[in-house]
Scaffold this motif. Structure first.
Motif, short mmCIF file in Angstrom:
data_model
loop_
_atom_site.label_atom_id
_atom_site.label_comp_id
_atom_site.label_asym_id
_atom_site.label_seq_id
_atom_site.Cartn_x
_atom_site.Cartn_y
_atom_site.Cartn_z
N ASN A 504 65.92 -68.36 92.75
CA ASN A 504 67.32 -68.70 92.49
C ASN A 504 67.77 -69.78 93.48
OD1 ASN A 504 70.35 -68.48 92.60
ND2 ASN A 504 69.95 -66.86 91.11
N TYR A 505 68.58 -70.72 92.99
CA TYR A 505 69.02 -71.82 93.87
C TYR A 505 69.78 -71.31 95.09
CZ TYR A 505 73.85 -71.31 92.21
OH TYR A 505 75.11 -70.83 91.95
N LYS A 506 70.37 -70.11 95.01
CA LYS A 506 71.14 -69.58 96.13
C LYS A 506 70.26 -69.30 97.34
CE LYS A 506 74.54 -67.45 93.04
NZ LYS A 506 75.10 -66.18 92.52
N LYS A 507 68.95 -69.23 97.11
CA LYS A 507 68.02 -69.00 98.22
C LYS A 507 67.29 -70.28 98.60
CE LYS A 507 67.28 -64.11 97.19
NZ LYS A 507 66.30 -63.03 97.00
N GLY A 508 67.86 -71.42 98.22
CA GLY A 508 67.12 -72.66 98.40
C GLY A 508 67.64 -73.62 99.46
N ILE A 509 68.67 -73.21 100.21
CA ILE A 509 69.23 -74.14 101.20
C ILE A 509 68.20 -74.54 102.25
CG2 ILE A 509 70.91 -74.36 103.08
CD1 ILE A 509 72.90 -72.82 101.40
N TYR A 510 67.35 -73.60 102.64
CA TYR A 510 66.37 -73.88 103.70
C TYR A 510 64.97 -74.14 103.11
CZ TYR A 510 70.11 -72.31 106.70
OH TYR A 510 71.32 -72.19 107.34
N ASN A 511 64.95 -74.59 101.88
CA ASN A 511 63.68 -74.96 101.26
C ASN A 511 63.01 -76.08 102.05
OD1 ASN A 511 61.70 -75.45 99.08
ND2 ASN A 511 62.90 -77.31 98.74
N ASN A 512 61.72 -75.92 102.34
CA ASN A 512 61.04 -76.94 103.13
C ASN A 512 59.89 -77.60 102.36
OD1 ASN A 512 58.72 -75.08 103.54
ND2 ASN A 512 60.20 -73.98 104.83
N ARG A 513 59.95 -77.51 101.04
CA ARG A 513 58.93 -78.19 100.23
C ARG A 513 59.44 -79.56 99.79
NH1 ARG A 513 55.57 -73.84 96.58
NH2 ARG A 513 54.78 -72.63 98.35
N LYS A 514 58.52 -80.48 99.57
CA LYS A 514 58.89 -81.87 99.33
C LYS A 514 59.49 -82.11 97.96
CE LYS A 514 55.47 -83.88 102.47
NZ LYS A 514 54.23 -84.70 102.58
N ASN A 515 59.03 -81.38 96.96
CA ASN A 515 59.44 -81.65 95.58
C ASN A 515 60.31 -80.51 95.04
OD1 ASN A 515 57.60 -84.09 95.14
ND2 ASN A 515 56.13 -82.49 95.74
N MET A 516 61.53 -80.86 94.65
CA MET A 516 62.49 -79.86 94.19
C MET A 516 62.81 -80.09 92.72
SD MET A 516 66.41 -79.21 95.43
CE MET A 516 65.96 -79.03 97.15
N TYR A 517 62.78 -79.00 91.96
CA TYR A 517 63.11 -79.06 90.53
C TYR A 517 64.19 -78.01 90.26
CZ TYR A 517 58.60 -81.41 90.58
OH TYR A 517 57.57 -82.26 90.88
N ILE A 518 65.26 -78.43 89.62
CA ILE A 518 66.36 -77.50 89.34
C ILE A 518 66.55 -77.44 87.83
CG2 ILE A 518 68.79 -76.94 89.72
CD1 ILE A 518 68.67 -78.70 92.23
N VAL A 519 66.39 -76.23 87.26
CA VAL A 519 66.54 -76.05 85.81
C VAL A 519 67.83 -75.26 85.53
CG1 VAL A 519 64.07 -76.12 85.34
CG2 VAL A 519 65.15 -73.92 85.83
N GLY A 520 68.37 -75.47 84.32
CA GLY A 520 69.54 -74.70 83.91
C GLY A 520 70.86 -75.32 84.29
N LEU A 521 70.90 -76.65 84.44
CA LEU A 521 72.16 -77.31 84.81
C LEU A 521 72.95 -77.72 83.56
CD1 LEU A 521 71.31 -79.49 87.95
CD2 LEU A 521 72.81 -77.50 87.81
N ASP A 522 73.21 -76.74 82.69
CA ASP A 522 74.11 -77.00 81.56
C ASP A 522 75.45 -76.35 81.85
OD1 ASP A 522 74.32 -74.26 80.18
OD2 ASP A 522 72.15 -74.52 80.34
N ASN A 523 76.45 -76.68 81.04
CA ASN A 523 77.81 -76.22 81.34
C ASN A 523 78.03 -74.74 81.07
OD1 ASN A 523 77.82 -76.21 78.58
ND2 ASN A 523 79.54 -77.63 78.32
N ARG A 524 77.05 -74.04 80.48
CA ARG A 524 77.18 -72.60 80.28
C ARG A 524 76.69 -71.82 81.49
NH1 ARG A 524 73.34 -71.52 75.50
NH2 ARG A 524 72.09 -72.75 76.94
#
Length: 998
Positions: A504-524
């Motif tokens: 979940n993105y809520k656990k991603g602030i301290y992500n230390n990997r180089k490549n980030m992919y975020i899915v589910g960015l629709d208005n629902r």
């Protein structure tokens, strides 16, 4: 993340050997922070990560002599369930009076009580008038008070007690260096405890600065320490952005295509999996899709929030086991269990196919006792055959069949000793013990995930058992166990080397990997709809005080968290959304954040959604990753597609199907519509005297020749399992047979006594006969429960009373002579019917009753126990669908060597509550006989010519067993009519001639 790492590195240099504790929201976040430090080549000495709860636990263990067991969430929910049930039973609620106490409501109430207690409230300090009504305040107060008493009774300490006790003994004399995560998520008690513990000087890890958005209003201890800025710091302040960043935009028509687009990019760009993280905005459906896809592609993956236990073999096993139990151990449920693949029957078990065949042949239906009694009968029958005179080949087969049946009998004997009866009140402890036994001994393990899930479930069972002892009805029992064991997530993991990480993105602030992919960015899905918590409204939270978080502010917090995730990115970012809602058949728009990413990427800071959707910067993923995608491309296209010859050469069945569909759309009657070439010498009963027809077969032929073709020529049969139905004991056919048996037995006894039926004299007799036969039927077909059984018994007995009353009047003019008169079956010779052409054929059947009138004529009765809907006085044949009355009249005359016309009438008799004793009488006069014989000749000509067209009346299809085979609804109405007028389709015209008869 670089800002955080550099700041932490400086602290470690300043205090190289001192104990350093990073206070974090979760173990996973702490792990990411330390891993980020180590990945940069820094040495770490005496650096630990702990949650506030861990610190409180250690503090109590060091400084307190009190002993309490700590409350697990699953135990807390169970205790809350018991509390709510007890209050409801005593009718002590004034606000929640009409609510059903379910496991999900208990879970929600437990979470609410936890929030209140962690906010510092107890039953003595909570303000009842803070709630919207005094009744609600009273009920919440009562629940809170009972909960506190329960904790004391069981000597349990929940998180609120933990922090309260730690606060009482806290001191800040420690020399430990404390480093706080920015934006800690803390309740009132956690924050109070942490304040009391921290020395005057502590550190706070910085986060990347954000511009153009409001910062949530946090207390000092939870506040954010600002570090350096990144290019993405200006995502909402684009006018000041110095560059466009490295952002990719993806969309897919479904969430599955969206995820496949991400996987495709990772693979196409040759990214190392352990340098990639996929963040989702919504657990469902993304965890499901990613799990299934990575399993299919054999990609190593870790899930930050774990996966639902139902995805594992252990979860499927428990679900199938409970479904089998719910259906009172129905054979149908067990077959589904076996086919699921999670059940391991053990050493020496028959093959799956053999196991299922033996179950079906035994006609068990459901009920534990039936398995053993029916299998025992099978064993005795097989033993009798083996002791008889059989050849060696058959003997070998019988011995194997015997051994398999004995093995199954022994297996069920052992298993059913551990499984509870499920047709009445169930003890939840017995039920969970049964689940444990079955999982331990018979759950198929095929991966480490399955083993981990099994371990987690067994641990959960062990925690819950001491607190389970309710006596509940089956529905409540199964719902409770399902909620306990099948709502868990298992295999939670931080990022691992060589693995793609998903979280979940809520656990991603301290992500230390180089490549980030975020899915589910629709208005629902993002930031999502903000809804009130009905148990604790925002107004009530505000009234309570103690900085209770308000749900209306959660949208802002979600947006801020996501922006921090993006701002701390170590490299390129890919954002995606699904652009279509399949369930509601409508397009979906991207979230506003997605639009901002587009604006930053393109430099078009005033771009709108229309420009975004039309832009070339938005990649629409529709590539083919597997065969499933290939066909989806065609199915989702608005244009007609032409499949090439090379493809069709590899899918011959598809080619045949297309050819069949083409032929069905033509006007000519063809093999795809029921035209077949058969040998009349074999199938025409006029030519083949070994072949007998029955009234039922001829009526089916008249109703729908195609259905007759499937059943009698191709010998297709639906699988006939005794299906469990919680609201029905006997199906229509079995109930009808039982009533026939009651009526026959009753009349045979009267005939021996030479008496005529009388309500006054014989009501007790017929009811006694009925009850005896019902008891025998109960041994053959088990009842789902006593309520349903008693209801159906009352109805059957009422039918008997109606029958007796009708027969008392009727038998003033008639004497019943034959009961269940049989011909062409059970060793009795068939009857012969001569057609107008002079040819004849043989018929078989069983006549319910043959009566004789006072003037010496005969009357045939056929009992009907269903609806009178399809019977009319003015339609003796109903287009050939009702021939039994006529065929039986001819058959009985021929069989008893009576003169033609001896049978004057035949009746369909409805001696039931639904039928109210109605009789539909068919006079067997010259017209009926002439028309009936013409119908029979035409119907047999249909067989002779092999023209098995489909029925021309859609009402015939409503209860047909072959609907899924014939697909009649696929025909165009006009084309279907023209097919039936094909010039050389003689048999079809014969069928149309039958239809002309009412």
């Amino acid at each position: 993340m670089k800002t955080t790492v550099n700041y932490l590195k400086d602290i470690c240099h300043k205090h190289p050997t001192a104990e350093k504790i990073i206070i974090v929201d979760s173990y996973a976040i702490g792990e990411q922070i330390i891993n980020g430090l180590v990945k940069e080549g820094n040495e770490v000495i005496n650096l630990k990560r702990k949650t506030v709860r861990e610190i409180a636990l250690e503090h109590i263990e060091l400084h307190s002599d009190k002993h309490f067991d700590y409350l697990e969430n699953a135990v807390g929910i169970q205790l809350m369930y018991s509390i709510l049930k007890d209050i409801m039973k005593k009718a002590s609620f004034s606000y929640f009076t009409d609510l059903e106490i379910t496991p999900s409501f208990s879970r929600a109430m437990f979470e609410t009580i936890q929030k209140l207690r962690l906010a510092g409230f107890t039953s003595t300090t909570m303000k009842k008038d803070a709630f919207i009504t005094l009744e609600k305040g009273d009920d919440i107060h009562l629940i809170l008070k009972k909960y506190e008493e329960t904790l004391i009774a069981y000597r349990l300490m929940d998180n609120a007690d933990l922090f309260q006790h730690a606060l009482e003994i806290s001191n800040n004399s420690s020399s430990t260096i404390f480093i706080l995560q920015s934006n800690l998520s803390l309740s009132y008690l956690e924050e109070t405890f942490l304040k009391s513990l921290l020395p005057e000087k502590s550190y706070k890890l910085p986060l990347t600065k954000l511009y153009g958005v409001s910062t949530p209003n946090y207390s000092p201890i939870r506040s954010i320490s600002w570090g350096d800025e990144s290019v993405y710091s200006y995502l909402y302040d684009l006018e000041r952005a110095s560059c466009n960043g490295e952002i990719s935009l993806i969309t897919g028509k479904t969430e599955e295509m969206e995820v496949k687009g991400i996987i495709h990019r990772i693979r196409e760009q040759g990214k190392s999996l352990d340098e990639c993280t996929i963040f989702y905005t919504s657990t469902l459906p993304y965890v499901t899709i990613i799990y299934q896809l990575t399993q299919k592609l054999d990609l190593p993956v870790t899930f930050g929030e774990g996966i639902p236990v139902s995805y594992t073999s252990t979860g499927r096993f428990i679900s199938s086991l409970l479904n089998w139990m719910k259906e009172q151990y129905s054979v149908k449920g067990l077959i589904e269990f076996i086919n699921d693949g999670s059940l391991n029957l053990g050493v020496g078990a028959p093959s799956k196919t053999v196991f299922i065949k033996i179950l079906r042949d035994a006609q068990i239906g459901w009920n534990k006792g039936r398995y053993l009694s029916q299998l025992d009968k099978q064993i005795l029958q097989l033993n009798d055959k083996l002791t008889g005179d059989v050849d060696n080949n058959k003997k070998e087969y019988l011995e194997k069949h015997y051994n398999n049946t004995v093995w199954m009998y022994q297996w069920f004997t052992k298993v059913f000793k551990k499984l509870p009866n499920t047709d009445g009140i169930i003890n939840t402890k017995d039920l969970i013990d049964a689940v444990r036994f079955m999982v331990t001994n018979y759950c198929r393990m095929s991966s480490l995930q399955d083993e981990a899930a099994k371990t987690a479930i067994m641990e959960e069972v062990d925690k819950l058992k001491p607190y389970l002892n309710e006596e509940l009805n089956p529905y409540e029992s199964f719902e409770k166990i399902q909620d306990m064991l099948l709502t868990m997530s298992v295999n939670q993991s931080g990022p691992k080397p060589g693995h793609l990480h998903v979280s979940n993105y809520k656990k991603g602030i301290y992500n230390n990997r180089k490549n980030m992919y975020i899915v589910g960015l629709d208005n629902r899905k993002f930031p999502g709809t903000i809804t009130e918590d009905p148990l604790l409204l925002d107004k009530e939270r505000k009234n309570l005080g103690n900085k209770f978080p308000l749900l209306r502010e959660s949208g802002l917090e979600k947006q801020y968290t996501m922006l921090q995730v993006i701002a701390n990115a170590q490299g390129p970012i890919t954002v995606s959304y699904c652009n279509f809602d399949i369930n509601n058949n409508r397009t979906v728009s991207p979230a506003h954040l997605f639009l901002q990413c587009y604006r930053m990427k393109t430099g078009n800071i005033n771009g709108d959604f229309k420009e975004l959707i039309q832009s070339n910067s938005l990649e629409r993923y529709a590539d083919i990753m597997d065969e499933h995608d290939y066909w989806n491309c065609y199915l989702s296209s608005d244009e007609k597609q032409v499949l090439d010859d090379e493809l069709l050469a590899n899918y011959t069945n598809l080619l045949e199907g297309m050819r069949g569909d083409d032929k069905r759309s033509e006007e000519e009657f063809s093999v795809y519509d029921g035209l077949i070439h058969l040998n009349p010498e074999h199938f025409d009963p006029r030519s083949n005297k070994e072949k007998t027809m029955s009234a039922g077969k001829l009526e089916l032929l008249a109703q729908c020749p195609y259905a007759f073709f499937l059943q009698e020529i191709l010998r297709i049969r639906p699988i006939e399992d005794l299906s469990y139905d919680a609201n029905t004991w006997l199906d229509a056919a079995t109930r009808g047979s039982l009533l026939h048996n009651i009526f026959e037995t009753f009349y045979k006894e009267l005939k021996e006594l030479n008496e005529k039926p009388s309500t006054e004299l014989h009501e007790e007799k017929i009811l006694t006969i009925a009850k005896n036969l019902i008891s025998k039927q109960k041994e053959i077909v088990p009842t789902p429960n006593e309520r349903v059984f008693n209801k159906e018994v009352i109805d059957i007995l009422q039918c008997c009373k109606i029958f007796l009353k009708e027969e008392e009047d009727y038998c003033k003019d008639y004497d019943p002579e034959h009961f269940e008169y049989t011909f062409g079956m059970e060793g009795f010779p068939p009857a012969e019917i001569t057609l107008p052409s002079g040819e004849s054929f043989l018929v078989s059947g069983k006549i319910d009753r043959v009566d004789r009138s006072m003037d010496g004529h005969y009357h045939i009765l056929d009992y009907k126990t269903g609806s009178t809907y399809n019977y009319h006085d003015t339609k003796p044949f109903k287009g050939g669908r009702q021939l039994q009355h006529f065929i039986y009249a001819l058959a009985i005359e021929q069989h008893l060597q009576l003169s033609e016309g001896s049978v004057l009438e035949s009746s369909y008799y409805f001696p039931t509550v639904k039928g109210l004793g109605e009789r539909y009488t068919r006079k067997q006069d010259e017209t009926v006989r002439a028309n009936g014989l013409d119908i029979l000749e035409k119907l047999i000509d249909v067989i002779k010519h092999g023209h098995f067209t489909m029925t021309d009346d859609e009402n015939d299809c409503k209860f047909c067993n072959f609907k899924s085979v014939c697909r009649k609804e696929s025909y165009d109405k006009g084309i279907f009519d023209k097919k039936q007028m094909t010039e050389d389709a003689i048999g079809v015209r014969k069928f149309k001639g039958v239809r002309a008869y009412d």
